[in-house]
Design a protein around this motif. Sequence first.
Motif, PDB file in Angstrom:
ATOM      1  N   HIS A  41       0.800  -1.216   0.000  1.00 52.47           N
ATOM      2  CA  HIS A  41       0.000   0.000   0.000  1.00 52.47           C
ATOM      3  C   HIS A  41       0.836   1.270   0.000  1.00 52.47           C
ATOM      4  O   HIS A  41       2.047   1.265   0.227  1.00 52.47           O
ATOM      5  N   GLU A  42       0.144   2.388  -0.253  1.00 50.19           N
ATOM      6  CA  GLU A  42       0.780   3.696  -0.280  1.00 50.19           C
ATOM      7  C   GLU A  42       1.026   4.205   1.137  1.00 50.19           C
ATOM      8  O   GLU A  42       0.728   3.525   2.120  1.00 50.19           O
ATOM      9  N   VAL A  43       1.530   5.423   1.223  1.00 55.86           N
ATOM     10  CA  VAL A  43       1.941   5.988   2.501  1.00 55.86           C
ATOM     11  C   VAL A  43       0.768   6.194   3.457  1.00 55.86           C
ATOM     12  O   VAL A  43       0.949   6.208   4.682  1.00 55.86           O
ATOM     13  N   PHE A  44      -0.451   6.313   2.926  1.00 57.31           N
ATOM     14  CA  PHE A  44      -1.617   6.517   3.781  1.00 57.31           C
ATOM     15  C   PHE A  44      -2.217   5.201   4.285  1.00 57.31           C
ATOM     16  O   PHE A  44      -3.265   5.212   4.931  1.00 57.31           O
ATOM     17  N   GLY A  45      -1.568   4.088   4.009  1.00 54.84           N
ATOM     18  CA  GLY A  45      -1.990   2.820   4.573  1.00 54.84           C
ATOM     19  C   GLY A  45      -2.966   2.051   3.709  1.00 54.84           C
ATOM     20  O   GLY A  45      -3.247   2.397   2.561  1.00 54.84           O
ATOM     21  N   ALA A  46      -3.493   0.982   4.286  1.00 51.20           N
ATOM     22  CA  ALA A  46      -4.415   0.083   3.573  1.00 51.20           C
ATOM     23  C   ALA A  46      -5.827   0.665   3.635  1.00 51.20           C
ATOM     24  O   ALA A  46      -6.734   0.092   4.233  1.00 51.20           O
ATOM     25  N   ASN A  47      -6.001   1.827   2.996  1.00 52.31           N
ATOM     26  CA  ASN A  47      -7.279   2.527   3.022  1.00 52.31           C
ATOM     27  C   ASN A  47      -8.230   1.984   1.960  1.00 52.31           C
ATOM     28  O   ASN A  47      -7.900   1.041   1.234  1.00 52.31           O
ATOM     29  N   ASP A  48      -9.409   2.589   1.855  1.00 51.06           N
ATOM     30  CA  ASP A  48     -10.406   2.101   0.909  1.00 51.06           C
ATOM     31  C   ASP A  48      -9.919   2.174  -0.532  1.00 51.06           C
ATOM     32  O   ASP A  48     -10.237   1.302  -1.356  1.00 51.06           O
ATOM     33  N   VAL A  49      -9.147   3.207  -0.856  1.00 42.69           N
ATOM     34  CA  VAL A  49      -8.612   3.332  -2.213  1.00 42.69           C
ATOM     35  C   VAL A  49      -7.696   2.157  -2.529  1.00 42.69           C
ATOM     36  O   VAL A  49      -7.774   1.547  -3.608  1.00 42.69           O
ATOM     37  N   MET A  50      -6.838   1.797  -1.585  1.00 46.39           N
ATOM     38  CA  MET A  50      -5.927   0.676  -1.784  1.00 46.39           C
ATOM     39  C   MET A  50      -6.686  -0.653  -1.846  1.00 46.39           C
ATOM     40  O   MET A  50      -6.333  -1.547  -2.615  1.00 46.39           O
ATOM     41  N   LEU A  51      -7.723  -0.791  -1.031  1.00 44.86           N
ATOM     42  CA  LEU A  51      -8.496  -2.034  -1.054  1.00 44.86           C
ATOM     43  C   LEU A  51      -9.177  -2.227  -2.405  1.00 44.86           C
ATOM     44  O   LEU A  51      -9.300  -3.362  -2.883  1.00 44.86           O
ATOM     45  N   ARG A  52      -9.574  -1.139  -3.024  1.00 48.75           N
ATOM     46  CA  ARG A  52     -10.169  -1.277  -4.365  1.00 48.75           C
ATOM     47  C   ARG A  52      -9.119  -1.692  -5.392  1.00 48.75           C
ATOM     48  O   ARG A  52      -9.442  -2.360  -6.386  1.00 48.75           O
ATOM     49  N   GLN A  53      -7.865  -1.333  -5.174  1.00 44.88           N
ATOM     50  CA  GLN A  53      -6.799  -1.827  -6.061  1.00 44.88           C
ATOM     51  C   GLN A  53      -6.638  -3.342  -5.905  1.00 44.88           C
ATOM     52  O   GLN A  53      -6.414  -4.062  -6.893  1.00 44.88           O
ATOM     53  N   VAL A  54      -6.757  -3.825  -4.668  1.00 44.44           N
ATOM     54  CA  VAL A  54      -6.683  -5.270  -4.426  1.00 44.44           C
ATOM     55  C   VAL A  54      -7.846  -5.975  -5.117  1.00 44.44           C
ATOM     56  O   VAL A  54      -7.678  -7.027  -5.751  1.00 44.44           O
ATOM     57  N   GLU A  55      -9.023  -5.393  -5.009  1.00 43.02           N
ATOM     58  CA  GLU A  55     -10.192  -5.972  -5.686  1.00 43.02           C
ATOM     59  C   GLU A  55      -9.992  -6.012  -7.192  1.00 43.02           C
ATOM     60  O   GLU A  55     -10.360  -6.989  -7.854  1.00 43.02           O
ATOM     61  N   ARG A  56      -9.385  -4.974  -7.740  1.00 44.39           N
ATOM     62  CA  ARG A  56      -9.157  -4.944  -9.177  1.00 44.39           C
ATOM     63  C   ARG A  56      -8.219  -6.072  -9.608  1.00 44.39           C
ATOM     64  O   ARG A  56      -8.406  -6.689 -10.662  1.00 44.39           O
ATOM     65  N   LEU A  57      -7.190  -6.326  -8.807  1.00 45.56           N
ATOM     66  CA  LEU A  57      -6.272  -7.421  -9.131  1.00 45.56           C
ATOM     67  C   LEU A  57      -6.998  -8.760  -9.144  1.00 45.56           C
ATOM     68  O   LEU A  57      -6.760  -9.605 -10.019  1.00 45.56           O
ATOM     69  N   ALA A  58      -7.874  -8.977  -8.175  1.00 44.87           N
ATOM     70  CA  ALA A  58      -8.646 -10.221  -8.140  1.00 44.87           C
ATOM     71  C   ALA A  58      -9.577 -10.318  -9.339  1.00 44.87           C
ATOM     72  O   ALA A  58      -9.744 -11.388  -9.942  1.00 44.87           O
ATOM     73  N   TYR A  59     -10.179  -9.209  -9.705  1.00 47.31           N
ATOM     74  CA  TYR A  59     -11.070  -9.178 -10.867  1.00 47.31           C
ATOM     75  C   TYR A  59     -10.301  -9.547 -12.133  1.00 47.31           C
ATOM     76  O   TYR A  59     -10.846 -10.155 -13.057  1.00 47.31           O
ATOM     77  N   ALA A  60      -9.003  -9.204 -12.182  1.00 49.39           N
ATOM     78  CA  ALA A  60      -8.158  -9.517 -13.333  1.00 49.39           C
ATOM     79  C   ALA A  60      -7.647 -10.955 -13.303  1.00 49.39           C
ATOM     80  O   ALA A  60      -6.960 -11.379 -14.240  1.00 49.39           O
ATOM     81  N   GLY A  61      -7.956 -11.700 -12.231  1.00 49.06           N
ATOM     82  CA  GLY A  61      -7.588 -13.110 -12.186  1.00 49.06           C
ATOM     83  C   GLY A  61      -6.426 -13.465 -11.287  1.00 49.06           C
ATOM     84  O   GLY A  61      -5.832 -14.538 -11.430  1.00 49.06           O
ATOM     85  N   TYR A  62      -6.115 -12.581 -10.309  1.00 54.12           N
ATOM     86  CA  TYR A  62      -4.993 -12.833  -9.407  1.00 54.12           C
ATOM     87  C   TYR A  62      -5.481 -12.972  -7.970  1.00 54.12           C
ATOM     88  O   TYR A  62      -6.358 -12.239  -7.521  1.00 54.12           O
TER      89      TYR A  62
END
Length: 242
Positions: A41-62
């Motif tokens: 995650h970025e400097v502001f931590g595992a915030n909602d914006v970062m969690l949506r990046q994780v969701e996007r990776l899963a949506y892409a098949g990871y």
Amino acid sequence: MPAIEIIDLSPFVPVGGSRRLTGHLARPQGTGPWPGVVAVHEVFGANDVMLRQVERLAYAGYLAVMPDLFTQGGAWRCLAATLRAARSGRGRAYQDITAACSYLKGRQDCTNSIGVIGFCMGGGFALMTAARGDFAAASANYGPLPRRPDATLVGACPIVASYGGQDRLLPGAAARLATVLDRLGVVHDVCEYPEAGHGFLNDEQAGPALFRPLFRVLGIGPNPEAAAQAWHRIETFFGTHL
């Protein structure tokens, strides 16, 4: 988008890591197995914006896991030490990232082909860990370069990196990184988006509202057009190397 599950990574932490470590897991739909990605995650931590990046990776098949590097002590107590680790190559955060990688490798629904992706501070960690042997590919997004890039990146896994031309925090970083990787013979795809700034992959402005005027001065903020192009490059690159 896939749901986020909070997981306990503490059993996987090697000596020197956090005594208590949580993570955020997102699984693709289906039964797998899937390649894994450790997201930092970025400097502001595992915030909602970062969690949506994780969701996007899963949506892409990871099979995607984001360790919370601020678990032990909170963001304000952990931030300075974590930032130092991102540049020095030493510190608790590296053991925590290793824990997330070990967790993925221990899952039956993971192919054991693991990548790492980082944003901002996390992009620095992605570069710092690219040559440590745990990852098959790395994605560094507006991450600071190592202090000694030639020494740190020798033998690195393939790297895809994205920077913004309006990023006043990291001027010229893309060109410097590409030059180093060319010299070292590391497979790479480095791109600078002229109209984008720092944090351009985020889908909304992250961080305290009090800092928003400063963010504008420093060229920090979302850029949907550049983000779409960068994500296409990242997914294509990971598709090739993972």
